[in-house]
Design a protein around this motif. Structure first.
Motif, PDB file in Angstrom:
ATOM      1  N   TYR A 140       0.777  -1.086   0.001  1.00 41.09           N
ATOM      2  CA  TYR A 140       0.005   0.163   0.027  1.00 41.09           C
ATOM      3  C   TYR A 140       0.699   1.378  -0.179  1.00 41.09           C
ATOM      4  O   TYR A 140       0.786   2.216  -0.681  1.00 41.09           O
ATOM      5  N   ARG A 141       1.899   1.155   0.779  1.00 41.88           N
ATOM      6  CA  ARG A 141       2.701   2.330   0.975  1.00 41.88           C
ATOM      7  C   ARG A 141       3.443   2.553  -0.357  1.00 41.88           C
ATOM      8  O   ARG A 141       3.629   3.684  -0.863  1.00 41.88           O
ATOM      9  N   ALA A 142       3.940   1.456  -1.016  1.00 43.83           N
ATOM     10  CA  ALA A 142       4.479   1.576  -2.116  1.00 43.83           C
ATOM     11  C   ALA A 142       3.686   2.339  -3.448  1.00 43.83           C
ATOM     12  O   ALA A 142       4.111   3.285  -3.930  1.00 43.83           O
ATOM     13  N   LEU A 143       2.563   1.698  -3.373  1.00 41.99           N
ATOM     14  CA  LEU A 143       1.597   2.244  -4.349  1.00 41.99           C
ATOM     15  C   LEU A 143       1.263   4.023  -3.968  1.00 41.99           C
ATOM     16  O   LEU A 143       1.032   4.551  -5.095  1.00 41.99           O
ATOM     17  N   ALA A 144       1.117   4.257  -2.687  1.00 46.20           N
ATOM     18  CA  ALA A 144       0.967   5.513  -2.478  1.00 46.20           C
ATOM     19  C   ALA A 144       2.211   6.383  -2.971  1.00 46.20           C
ATOM     20  O   ALA A 144       1.801   7.539  -3.473  1.00 46.20           O
ATOM     21  N   THR A 145       3.235   6.007  -2.404  1.00 48.99           N
ATOM     22  CA  THR A 145       4.659   6.707  -3.178  1.00 48.99           C
ATOM     23  C   THR A 145       4.459   7.001  -4.495  1.00 48.99           C
ATOM     24  O   THR A 145       4.712   8.006  -5.053  1.00 48.99           O
TER      25      THR A 145
ATOM     26  N   MET B  33      -8.321   5.207 -21.367  1.00 52.30           N
ATOM     27  CA  MET B  33      -7.228   5.270 -20.273  1.00 52.30           C
ATOM     28  C   MET B  33      -5.919   4.472 -20.446  1.00 52.30           C
ATOM     29  O   MET B  33      -6.126   3.344 -21.002  1.00 52.30           O
ATOM     30  N   ASP B  34      -4.954   5.015 -20.035  1.00 57.75           N
ATOM     31  CA  ASP B  34      -3.645   4.399 -20.192  1.00 57.75           C
ATOM     32  C   ASP B  34      -2.872   4.223 -18.635  1.00 57.75           C
ATOM     33  O   ASP B  34      -3.555   4.460 -17.718  1.00 57.75           O
ATOM     34  N   LEU B  35      -1.947   3.452 -19.098  1.00 59.63           N
ATOM     35  CA  LEU B  35      -1.374   3.001 -17.784  1.00 59.63           C
ATOM     36  C   LEU B  35      -0.901   4.354 -16.896  1.00 59.63           C
ATOM     37  O   LEU B  35      -0.968   3.961 -15.613  1.00 59.63           O
ATOM     38  N   PHE B  36      -0.508   5.165 -17.687  1.00 57.58           N
ATOM     39  CA  PHE B  36       0.118   6.426 -16.867  1.00 57.58           C
ATOM     40  C   PHE B  36      -1.202   7.138 -16.075  1.00 57.58           C
ATOM     41  O   PHE B  36      -1.112   7.168 -14.998  1.00 57.58           O
ATOM     42  N   SER B  37      -2.235   7.090 -16.511  1.00 55.62           N
ATOM     43  CA  SER B  37      -3.160   7.599 -15.795  1.00 55.62           C
ATOM     44  C   SER B  37      -4.141   6.815 -15.024  1.00 55.62           C
ATOM     45  O   SER B  37      -4.363   7.350 -14.102  1.00 55.62           O
ATOM     46  N   ILE B  38      -3.750   5.496 -15.046  1.00 53.73           N
ATOM     47  CA  ILE B  38      -4.075   4.604 -13.899  1.00 53.73           C
ATOM     48  C   ILE B  38      -3.730   4.988 -12.569  1.00 53.73           C
ATOM     49  O   ILE B  38      -3.962   5.333 -11.645  1.00 53.73           O
ATOM     50  N   TYR B  39      -2.045   5.450 -12.718  1.00 44.37           N
ATOM     51  CA  TYR B  39      -1.356   5.449 -11.716  1.00 44.37           C
ATOM     52  C   TYR B  39      -1.530   7.206 -11.151  1.00 44.37           C
ATOM     53  O   TYR B  39      -1.472   7.505 -10.131  1.00 44.37           O
ATOM     54  N   ASN B  40      -1.912   7.859 -12.082  1.00 42.28           N
ATOM     55  CA  ASN B  40      -2.184   9.368 -11.921  1.00 42.28           C
ATOM     56  C   ASN B  40      -3.435   9.521 -11.415  1.00 42.28           C
ATOM     57  O   ASN B  40      -3.657  10.962 -11.119  1.00 42.28           O
ATOM     58  N   MET B  41      -4.252   8.785 -11.428  1.00 42.17           N
ATOM     59  CA  MET B  41      -5.679   8.861 -10.771  1.00 42.17           C
ATOM     60  C   MET B  41      -5.938   9.607  -9.629  1.00 42.17           C
ATOM     61  O   MET B  41      -5.042   9.081  -8.619  1.00 42.17           O
ATOM     62  N   LYS B  42      -6.448  10.349  -9.184  1.00 43.80           N
ATOM     63  CA  LYS B  42      -6.897  10.978  -7.857  1.00 43.80           C
ATOM     64  C   LYS B  42      -7.678   9.898  -7.061  1.00 43.80           C
ATOM     65  O   LYS B  42      -7.903   8.927  -7.666  1.00 43.80           O
ATOM     66  N   TYR B  43      -7.589  10.288  -5.861  1.00 39.75           N
ATOM     67  CA  TYR B  43      -8.217   9.371  -4.961  1.00 39.75           C
ATOM     68  C   TYR B  43      -9.609   8.928  -4.925  1.00 39.75           C
ATOM     69  O   TYR B  43     -10.036   8.051  -4.541  1.00 39.75           O
ATOM     70  N   LYS B  44     -10.062   9.985  -5.986  1.00 35.27           N
ATOM     71  CA  LYS B  44     -11.652   9.760  -6.098  1.00 35.27           C
ATOM     72  C   LYS B  44     -12.012   8.389  -6.516  1.00 35.27           C
ATOM     73  O   LYS B  44     -13.001   7.620  -6.326  1.00 35.27           O
ATOM     74  N   ASP B  45     -11.021   7.911  -7.322  1.00 35.92           N
ATOM     75  CA  ASP B  45     -11.508   6.588  -7.924  1.00 35.92           C
ATOM     76  C   ASP B  45     -10.608   5.400  -7.439  1.00 35.92           C
ATOM     77  O   ASP B  45      -9.231   5.402  -7.600  1.00 35.92           O
ATOM     78  N   TYR B  46     -11.323   4.604  -6.703  1.00 33.15           N
ATOM     79  CA  TYR B  46     -10.551   3.614  -5.860  1.00 33.15           C
ATOM     80  C   TYR B  46     -10.537   2.244  -6.888  1.00 33.15           C
ATOM     81  O   TYR B  46      -9.894   1.336  -6.351  1.00 33.15           O
ATOM     82  N   ASP B  47     -11.189   2.132  -7.866  1.00 35.37           N
ATOM     83  CA  ASP B  47     -11.377   0.878  -8.336  1.00 35.37           C
ATOM     84  C   ASP B  47      -9.902   0.326  -8.806  1.00 35.37           C
ATOM     85  O   ASP B  47      -9.693  -0.774  -8.659  1.00 35.37           O
ATOM     86  N   ILE B  48      -9.149   1.023  -9.336  1.00 33.93           N
ATOM     87  CA  ILE B  48      -8.186   0.470  -9.901  1.00 33.93           C
ATOM     88  C   ILE B  48      -7.327   0.211  -8.812  1.00 33.93           C
ATOM     89  O   ILE B  48      -6.511  -1.050  -8.830  1.00 33.93           O
ATOM     90  N   ASP B  49      -6.918   0.810  -8.056  1.00 30.40           N
ATOM     91  CA  ASP B  49      -6.238   0.749  -6.872  1.00 30.40           C
ATOM     92  C   ASP B  49      -6.681  -0.913  -5.951  1.00 30.40           C
ATOM     93  O   ASP B  49      -5.698  -1.543  -5.848  1.00 30.40           O
ATOM     94  N   HIS B  50      -8.138  -0.885  -5.945  1.00 31.74           N
ATOM     95  CA  HIS B  50      -8.545  -1.970  -5.363  1.00 31.74           C
ATOM     96  C   HIS B  50      -8.192  -3.433  -6.399  1.00 31.74           C
ATOM     97  O   HIS B  50      -7.861  -4.054  -5.610  1.00 31.74           O
ATOM     98  N   PHE B  51      -8.475  -3.263  -7.586  1.00 23.55           N
ATOM     99  CA  PHE B  51      -7.772  -4.294  -8.314  1.00 23.55           C
ATOM    100  C   PHE B  51      -6.473  -4.783  -8.159  1.00 23.55           C
ATOM    101  O   PHE B  51      -6.345  -5.824  -7.947  1.00 23.55           O
ATOM    102  N   ILE B  52      -5.544  -3.571  -8.221  1.00 25.38           N
ATOM    103  CA  ILE B  52      -4.260  -4.058  -8.149  1.00 25.38           C
ATOM    104  C   ILE B  52      -3.493  -4.410  -7.050  1.00 25.38           C
ATOM    105  O   ILE B  52      -2.287  -4.784  -6.629  1.00 25.38           O
ATOM    106  N   THR B  53      -4.451  -4.254  -5.891  1.00 25.12           N
ATOM    107  CA  THR B  53      -3.931  -4.558  -4.507  1.00 25.12           C
ATOM    108  C   THR B  53      -4.708  -5.795  -4.035  1.00 25.12           C
ATOM    109  O   THR B  53      -4.467  -6.330  -3.227  1.00 25.12           O
ATOM    110  N   ASP B  54      -5.614  -6.293  -4.827  1.00 26.54           N
ATOM    111  CA  ASP B  54      -6.565  -7.088  -4.293  1.00 26.54           C
ATOM    112  C   ASP B  54      -6.031  -8.498  -4.574  1.00 26.54           C
ATOM    113  O   ASP B  54      -5.960  -9.026  -5.914  1.00 26.54           O
ATOM    114  N   GLU B  55      -5.605  -9.269  -3.640  1.00 28.27           N
ATOM    115  CA  GLU B  55      -4.903 -10.696  -3.821  1.00 28.27           C
ATOM    116  C   GLU B  55      -5.735 -11.888  -4.663  1.00 28.27           C
ATOM    117  O   GLU B  55      -5.156 -12.548  -5.516  1.00 28.27           O
TER     118      GLU B  55
END
Lengths: 216, 360
Positions: free
Chosen positions: A198-203, B1-23
């Motif tokens: 989580y921390r890595a992705l936040a960074t 949407m591209d890879l760059f904007s995935i990471y660049n997304m604001k906190y409002k959109d949690y979807d992609i975060d959820h996916f890439i951290t969901d085991e």
């Protein structure tokens, strides 16, 4: 229809570098615990299976913290020699891959600590390890993303700490669960593994945001 | 949407975060099975609007690779496997060789036995059994040669020799040294044993590996020339000139040497890597007698070894006195004259007896 967008060259091809042997057939349906116990009680086919399944991934992983691939080869050799020597007294292992990753990691650290020069170089060495590359084999990425954007992400991700990159590689490259990552990285709790990710992705986000704001 | 904007997304959109951290999601991408396939296919069917997001997350996860990606070749795969089994066999043979010793060790500490007793006790036996294992394992047809004739070459003090092995390897054996090797190497391995002293190896490059056993350490040669010096019972010195060697020590470490590196293992296993002065370390093979800031004990030892003489010291000698000098193909008397000139000592030669006196 299968929605799982598989890569053309399946991951499994790297796990089985040689022909499937009898050992694969015998053991592929068994659990890690069963196979480990069989190995512990001296079953050579079980050992064969474990070797075949994991030696290549162990090698690739080991090469992330040590540039000398022959040294990595030696360490892997030592790990297996040691395990074979301790047969009969081995503790139960729930997750073979994560456990082997852990003991190889320890062996590489132990070995690097042994020689004086390595010890001196150690802090720097650790910081330079576990670099991440983005494969561009996937067509989708090639079409939609320009080379420079990938480069920007690559630079950002490689600015993370070594441990963070290690965890990211275990998660995505090795496809490990958080439990497995916590074993491989020698964490006492699973939540530590989550925290690192989580921390890595936040960074990462902060790094990329700063970058894009600067560009605007 | 591209890879760059995935990471660049604001906190409002949690979807992609959820996916890439969901085991569970990651497991589906990396280790698909019936279970997770079933779940995710159904989920996407119910949320078609998420499909692009899922694809992006999947692509991102999949694109992560090791930056350093050397190939684990088939050769390395096989070599490693063989080495693992060999070590195993090694160990078992040692147990078999000295069963009485095991029974007298109440703790059955295998490590202790292996390192402290086994190898030191029976290097020759170890080689014999191991060679048979080799024959059995890799070359069944060579079993018909039941015994490998071993040749021992011993140099007394005052004598050096050059040995040419059948594979083309050349060994310079120093004075007061002993080496043992088979009359014919096996089909799989070249193996020699330096029993004592010092030897310079110019190993012929070929497919069969070349191993040198010295006491408890084993030196593996990867095609090359280097110097090995066994000092006393335990300590060892390996100096590499060209090529590559690795040294396996009794405690299981393996060290690699690069050209111009020297490894010194002391009694008790402590070791260090240094560079070295080639003249000083390997000059002997070209008949260079080298003293480099040498004290009297070292000079005495070298002269006795080199010329096969006995040196007696008479009088008080300054312990801090050192001498440096290089002699090539020089008679003993000239060397003694050189040493005595700078030190004020006197020498007397009586056949093989030398007397050094310090008049001060």
């Amino acid at each position: 229809m299968n929605h799982n967008p598989k890569l053309p060259n399946n991951e499994l091809s790297t796990i089985y570098p040689l022909d499937h042997s009898e050992s694969i057939k015998v053991y592929e349906t068994k659990s890690d615990v069963d196979i480990w116990n069989a190995f512990n009680s001296g079953d050579e086919i079980a050992f064969n299976y474990i070797y075949r399944m994991y030696v290549t991934v162990l090698f690739k992983y080991g090469c992330q913290m040590c540039k000398d691939k022959y040294h990595v080869q030696d360490c892997i050799q030592n790990v297996f020699i040691d395990l074979r020597r301790k047969r009969g007294q081995l503790n139960e292992v729930q997750n073979t891959k994560a456990y082997l990753f852990k003991i190889l990691y320890r062996e590489l650290i132990r070995k690097s600590n042994k020689s004086k020069e390595e010890v001196h170089q150690y802090p720097e060495k650790i910081g330079k390890n576990f670099f991440i590359e983005f494969s561009q084999e996937t067509k989708l990425i090639q079409q939609e993303i320009q080379q420079e954007k990938i480069e920007i992400i690559k630079i950002a991700i490689n600015k993370l700490t070594c441990r963070q990159r290690q965890a990211i590689l275990l998660l995505y490259k090795e496809g490990m669960t958080y439990t497995e990552i916590s074993i491989a990285m020698d964490f006492s709790e699973v939540k530590s593994a989550r925290k690192v990710i989580y921390r890595a992705l936040a960074t990462m986000k902060t790094l990329l945001q700063t970058k894009s704001e600067n560009e605007v | 949407m591209d890879l760059f904007s995935i990471y660049n997304m604001k906190y409002k959109d949690y979807d992609i975060d959820h996916f890439i951290t969901d085991e569970f999601f990651i497991q589906w991408i990396k280790n698909p099975n019936e279970n997770n396939n079933h779940f995710w296919e159904k989920w996407i069917e119910q949320h078609p609007e998420k499909r692009p997001l899922v694809n992006e997350a999947a692509n991102l996860i999949r694109s992560v690779e090791y930056a350093n990606d050397p190939e684990f070749t088939d050769r390395m795969y096989t070599e490693t496997f063989e080495q693992i089994l060999k070590a195993d066999n090694h160990f078992r043979q040692l147990e078999a060789v000295s069963p009485t010793k095991i029974s007298t060790t109440p703790t059955k500490n295998v490590n202790y036995f292996f390192f402290v007793r086994g190898v030191a006790a029976s290097i020759l036996v170890l080689f014999g059994l191991w060679a048979q294992y080799q024959a059995f394992n890799f070359k069944p047809e060579s079993v018909e040669i039941p015994e490998i004739a071993l040749i021992t070459r011993t140099n007394p003090s005052g004598q050096k020799s050059i040995i040419d092995l059948p594979d083309g390897t050349k060994i310079h054996l120093n004075a007061e040294s002993e080496i043992e090797f088979p009359q014919e190497f096996s089909a799989d391995i070249r193996f020699v044993s330096l029993k004592k002293g010092e030897a310079f190896f110019e190993v012929q490059k070929e497919l069969r590996p070349f191993w040198i056993q010295t006491g408890k350490a084993k030196i593996r040669v990867l095609g090359t020339s280097f110097n090995v010096k066994k000092i006393g019972t335990e300590s060892l010195q390996v100096a590499l000139v060209t090529g590559k060697v690795s040294v396996d020590t009794e405690n299981g470490s393996r060290m690699r040497l690069e050209p111009n590196e020297m490894l010194v293992i002391e009694d008790g296993g402590k070791y260090q890597k240094t560079d070295f002065d080639p003249k000083e370390v390997i000059g002997w093979k070209d008949n260079y007698l080298v003293f480099k800031i040498s004290g009297l004990p070292e000079i005495r030892r070298k002269l006795e070894q080199w010329y096969g003489v006995k040196i007696e010291l008479k009088g008080d000698f300054d312990e801090k006195w050192t001498y440096s000098g290089i002699y090539k193909d020089e008679m003993l008397e000239n060397v003694l004259r050189g040493i005595c000139m700078t030190s004020g000592m006197n020498y007397k030669i009586n056949k093989k007896q030398i007397i050094l006196t310090n008049p001060k």
